[in-house]
Design a protein around this motif. Structure first.
Motif, PDB file in Angstrom:
ATOM      1  N   MET A 118     -98.340  35.157 -31.792  1.00  0.00           N
ATOM      2  CA  MET A 118     -98.128  36.133 -32.871  1.00  0.00           C
ATOM      3  C   MET A 118     -97.190  37.231 -32.400  1.00  0.00           C
ATOM      4  N   GLU A 119     -96.133  37.441 -33.132  1.00  0.00           N
ATOM      5  CA  GLU A 119     -95.185  38.507 -32.821  1.00  0.00           C
ATOM      6  C   GLU A 119     -95.732  39.820 -33.350  1.00  0.00           C
ATOM      7  N   ARG A 120     -95.627  40.865 -32.569  1.00  0.00           N
ATOM      8  CA  ARG A 120     -96.151  42.157 -33.000  1.00  0.00           C
ATOM      9  C   ARG A 120     -95.177  43.267 -32.604  1.00  0.00           C
ATOM     10  N   ALA A 121     -94.901  44.144 -33.543  1.00  0.00           N
ATOM     11  CA  ALA A 121     -94.010  45.273 -33.264  1.00  0.00           C
ATOM     12  C   ALA A 121     -94.850  46.512 -32.968  1.00  0.00           C
ATOM     13  N   THR A 122     -94.191  47.597 -32.614  1.00  0.00           N
ATOM     14  CA  THR A 122     -94.901  48.833 -32.337  1.00  0.00           C
ATOM     15  C   THR A 122     -95.671  49.300 -33.566  1.00  0.00           C
ATOM     16  N   ALA A 123     -96.963  49.577 -33.394  1.00  0.00           N
ATOM     17  CA  ALA A 123     -97.779  50.031 -34.521  1.00  0.00           C
ATOM     18  C   ALA A 123     -97.285  51.398 -34.991  1.00  0.00           C
ATOM     19  N   THR A 124     -97.217  51.564 -36.294  1.00  0.00           N
ATOM     20  CA  THR A 124     -96.784  52.850 -36.848  1.00  0.00           C
ATOM     21  C   THR A 124     -97.435  53.067 -38.198  1.00  0.00           C
ATOM     22  N   SER A 125     -97.740  54.308 -38.506  1.00  0.00           N
ATOM     23  CA  SER A 125     -98.271  54.644 -39.824  1.00  0.00           C
ATOM     24  C   SER A 125     -97.221  55.368 -40.654  1.00  0.00           C
ATOM     25  N   ASP A 126     -95.988  55.377 -40.195  1.00  0.00           N
ATOM     26  CA  ASP A 126     -94.909  56.080 -40.877  1.00  0.00           C
ATOM     27  C   ASP A 126     -94.006  55.076 -41.580  1.00  0.00           C
ATOM     28  N   LEU A 127     -93.863  55.211 -42.882  1.00  0.00           N
ATOM     29  CA  LEU A 127     -93.082  54.257 -43.655  1.00  0.00           C
ATOM     30  C   LEU A 127     -91.615  54.257 -43.241  1.00  0.00           C
ATOM     31  N   ALA A 128     -91.047  55.422 -43.001  1.00  0.00           N
ATOM     32  CA  ALA A 128     -89.639  55.495 -42.619  1.00  0.00           C
ATOM     33  C   ALA A 128     -89.394  54.775 -41.297  1.00  0.00           C
ATOM     34  N   ALA A 129     -90.299  54.947 -40.332  1.00  0.00           N
ATOM     35  CA  ALA A 129     -90.150  54.267 -39.044  1.00  0.00           C
ATOM     36  C   ALA A 129     -90.269  52.760 -39.211  1.00  0.00           C
ATOM     37  N   LEU A 130     -91.163  52.329 -40.092  1.00  0.00           N
ATOM     38  CA  LEU A 130     -91.328  50.906 -40.355  1.00  0.00           C
ATOM     39  C   LEU A 130     -90.046  50.319 -40.958  1.00  0.00           C
ATOM     40  N   VAL A 131     -89.454  51.043 -41.901  1.00  0.00           N
ATOM     41  CA  VAL A 131     -88.218  50.568 -42.527  1.00  0.00           C
ATOM     42  C   VAL A 131     -87.098  50.479 -41.496  1.00  0.00           C
ATOM     43  N   ASP A 132     -87.027  51.445 -40.594  1.00  0.00           N
ATOM     44  CA  ASP A 132     -86.016  51.388 -39.532  1.00  0.00           C
ATOM     45  C   ASP A 132     -86.193  50.116 -38.696  1.00  0.00           C
ATOM     46  N   GLU A 133     -87.428  49.780 -38.384  1.00  0.00           N
ATOM     47  CA  GLU A 133     -87.716  48.582 -37.601  1.00  0.00           C
ATOM     48  C   GLU A 133     -87.324  47.319 -38.363  1.00  0.00           C
ATOM     49  N   LEU A 134     -87.642  47.306 -39.645  1.00  0.00           N
ATOM     50  CA  LEU A 134     -87.302  46.141 -40.457  1.00  0.00           C
ATOM     51  C   LEU A 134     -85.788  46.021 -40.643  1.00  0.00           C
ATOM     52  N   GLY A 151     -95.144  39.916 -52.005  1.00  0.00           N
ATOM     53  CA  GLY A 151     -96.448  40.543 -51.830  1.00  0.00           C
ATOM     54  C   GLY A 151     -97.053  40.841 -53.188  1.00  0.00           C
ATOM     55  N   PRO A 152     -98.311  41.193 -53.226  1.00  0.00           N
ATOM     56  CA  PRO A 152     -99.006  41.417 -54.500  1.00  0.00           C
ATOM     57  C   PRO A 152     -98.549  42.684 -55.205  1.00  0.00           C
ATOM     58  N   PRO A 153     -98.836  42.803 -56.508  1.00  0.00           N
ATOM     59  CA  PRO A 153     -98.474  44.014 -57.249  1.00  0.00           C
ATOM     60  C   PRO A 153     -99.094  45.256 -56.624  1.00  0.00           C
ATOM     61  N   GLY A 154     -98.323  46.341 -56.600  1.00  0.00           N
ATOM     62  CA  GLY A 154     -98.839  47.604 -56.099  1.00  0.00           C
ATOM     63  C   GLY A 154     -98.731  47.791 -54.602  1.00  0.00           C
ATOM     64  N   VAL A 155     -98.166  46.818 -53.898  1.00  0.00           N
ATOM     65  CA  VAL A 155     -98.098  46.923 -52.439  1.00  0.00           C
ATOM     66  C   VAL A 155     -96.968  47.837 -51.986  1.00  0.00           C
ATOM     67  N   GLY A 156     -95.999  48.075 -52.852  1.00  0.00           N
ATOM     68  CA  GLY A 156     -94.886  48.945 -52.496  1.00  0.00           C
ATOM     69  C   GLY A 156     -93.596  48.220 -52.207  1.00  0.00           C
ATOM     70  N   LYS A 157     -93.439  47.033 -52.804  1.00  0.00           N
ATOM     71  CA  LYS A 157     -92.219  46.242 -52.563  1.00  0.00           C
ATOM     72  C   LYS A 157     -90.965  46.998 -52.981  1.00  0.00           C
ATOM     73  N   SER A 158     -90.983  47.557 -54.183  1.00  0.00           N
ATOM     74  CA  SER A 158     -89.785  48.231 -54.693  1.00  0.00           C
ATOM     75  C   SER A 158     -89.418  49.434 -53.840  1.00  0.00           C
ATOM     76  N   THR A 159     -90.410  50.203 -53.430  1.00  0.00           N
ATOM     77  CA  THR A 159     -90.152  51.380 -52.599  1.00  0.00           C
ATOM     78  C   THR A 159     -89.570  50.976 -51.260  1.00  0.00           C
ATOM     79  N   LEU A 160     -90.205  50.020 -50.592  1.00  0.00           N
ATOM     80  CA  LEU A 160     -89.723  49.598 -49.283  1.00  0.00           C
ATOM     81  C   LEU A 160     -88.339  48.967 -49.378  1.00  0.00           C
ATOM     82  N   CYS A 161     -88.123  48.147 -50.399  1.00  0.00           N
ATOM     83  CA  CYS A 161     -86.819  47.494 -50.548  1.00  0.00           C
ATOM     84  C   CYS A 161     -85.711  48.502 -50.821  1.00  0.00           C
ATOM     85  N   ALA A 162     -85.999  49.507 -51.619  1.00  0.00           N
ATOM     86  CA  ALA A 162     -84.997  50.540 -51.890  1.00  0.00           C
ATOM     87  C   ALA A 162     -84.651  51.292 -50.610  1.00  0.00           C
ATOM     88  N   MET A 163     -85.667  51.598 -49.804  1.00  0.00           N
ATOM     89  CA  MET A 163     -85.425  52.280 -48.534  1.00  0.00           C
ATOM     90  C   MET A 163     -84.644  51.384 -47.579  1.00  0.00           C
TER      91      MET A 163
END
Length: 231
Positions: A1-17, A37-49
């Motif tokens: 299993m591949e695992r990246a640095t754990a983070t609770s910050d959305l901006a940092a996660l987007v940078d990693e992605l 992903g399922p409705p309400g997970v934040g696909k549109s927000t993450l994709c826009a970022m």
């Protein structure tokens, strides 16, 4: 299993992605990345970022733009469950993805779904042949029936976004209220339509290349990790 640095910050996660997304096109050829992903997970927000991070190297194409028109859903008696797999023009969506894959035209136009009016606007998203990465997001990219099984083969990689069910449900209720539903109607639609669709979508998680637990915009979800799902 591949695992990246754990983070609770959305901006940092987007940078990693964004780093991973750029690696997809390092070969110099067009790639199509699916985000599901399922409705309400934040696909549109993450994709826009993510699209903002990638700039001119990427363009965002939404599966939601292939919702059947409300008029047609009324004719088919499906308006009361809009968002279910059979309320989309899946063949049209696949045709667009294949056209984008072929890069046979200098410019391709894609539709865009406008949530404020709950309808799609045609030819709203220009996609130049020189754009290396197409990011497409939607609920059913990994579904293996009803015509959706044709989608996965056109995508180079698919990421599955997830969050706790109660978090997703709360976001959906707020979204429906924001777009004019009463609180009771927002609750009913979330429970009877969105969460039923979510169960179908979550069952496809194992087919993704990467699974991502998404924090909210304020980073309130601790210990967020990036991982490749088993199987």
């Amino acid at each position: 299993m591949e695992r990246a640095t754990a983070t609770s910050d959305l901006a940092a996660l987007v940078d990693e992605l964004a780093v991973r997304a750029r690696s997809l096109v390092a070969c110099g050829e067009r790639r199509i990345l699916g985000i599901t992903g399922p409705p309400g997970v934040g696909k549109s927000t993450l994709c826009a970022m993510l699209a903002a991070r990638l700039g001119s190297d990427a363009v965002l194409v939404g599966m939601d733009a292939f919702h059947l028109a409300n008029e047609e859903l009324e004719r088919l008696h499906r308006r009361d469950r809009k968002g279910a797999p059979d309320t989309f023009d899946v063949d049209g969506y696949v045709a667009l993805l294949r056209r984008l894959r072929s890069q046979s035209a200098d410019l391709v136009y894609a539709p865009r779904f406008e949530r404020a009016i709950e309808e799609s606007i045609g030819s709203a998203v220009p996609i130049a042949r020189t754009t290396p990465l197409v990011v497409t997001e939607g609920n059913y990219l990994l579904l293996d029936r009803g015509g959706w099984e044709e989608v996965r083969g056109v995508l180079d990689e698919v990421w599955f976004l997830d969050a706790a069910a109660d978090v997703r449900a709360a976001r959906l209720v707020r979204r429906h209220e924001h777009h004019g539903r009463s609180h009771d109607d927002a609750l009913r639609w979330t429970e009877e339509v969105d969460m039923r669709n979510a169960a179908v979508i979550t069952a496809t998680r194992h087919r993704a290349d990467l699974a991502v637990t998404v924090p909210d915009a304020q980073g309130s979800v601790p210990g967020v990790a990036l991982d490749v799902p088993p199987g």
